[in-house]
Write a protein that holds these residues in place. Structure first.
Motif, short mmCIF file in Angstrom:
data_model
loop_
_atom_site.label_atom_id
_atom_site.label_comp_id
_atom_site.label_asym_id
_atom_site.label_seq_id
_atom_site.Cartn_x
_atom_site.Cartn_y
_atom_site.Cartn_z
N TYR A 59 43.51 38.88 30.33
CA TYR A 59 42.35 39.24 31.14
C TYR A 59 42.80 39.29 32.60
O TYR A 59 43.66 38.50 33.02
CB TYR A 59 41.23 38.22 30.96
N LYS A 65 43.88 44.55 38.22
CA LYS A 65 44.00 45.24 36.94
C LYS A 65 44.77 46.55 37.11
O LYS A 65 44.52 47.31 38.04
CB LYS A 65 42.61 45.51 36.36
N ALA A 105 33.56 38.65 33.41
CA ALA A 105 34.66 39.27 34.15
C ALA A 105 35.18 38.38 35.27
O ALA A 105 35.85 38.87 36.18
CB ALA A 105 34.25 40.62 34.70
#
Length: 125
Positions: A59, A65, A105
């Motif tokens: 994650y 990201k 998130a």
């Protein structure tokens, strides 16, 4: 004695890469979810990435990201954070810790987790 030791930080130019290592002693890393966190001067700690125990699901924070990759080498009892396309805003002290969590998130850490001492990453020209 339970210990986490980070290494691999340093000074790098924007667009460059670094690989951070988090080596564990006194326990088996694969039994824990392991996270990377960072804290820049004057800013709150930010969860960067978390890798689960077992299947190794990864994650990432939205800010990293596509640029950072977390991985683990169970034979070496070590977790890595490969950081590519580094930006000045990635400058911070980076810490690894056990028992990271992921919710809505957001990557967090349990108070009961073990933490390393941190390694400085500076992205500057």
């Amino acid at each position: 004695q339970v210990q986490l030791v980070e290494s691999g930080g340093g000074l790098v130019q924007p667009g460059g890469s670094l690989r951070l290592s988090c080596a564990a002693s006194g326990f088996t890393l694969d039994n824990y979810a392991i996270g990377w966190f960072r804290q820049a001067p004057g800013k709150a700690r930010e969860g960067v990435s978390c890798i689960s125990s077992g299947d190794g699901s990864a994650y990432y924070a939205a800010s990293v990201k596509g640029r950072f990759t977390i991985s683990r080498d169970n034979a070496k009892n070590t977790v890595y954070l490969q950081m590519n396309s580094l930006k000045p805003e990635d400058t911070a002290v980076y810490y690894c810790a056990t028992d990271c969590t992921v919710a809505v998130a957001t990557i967090g850490a349990k108070l009961s987790g073990y933490w390393g001492q941190g390694t400085q990453v500076t992205v500057s020209s």
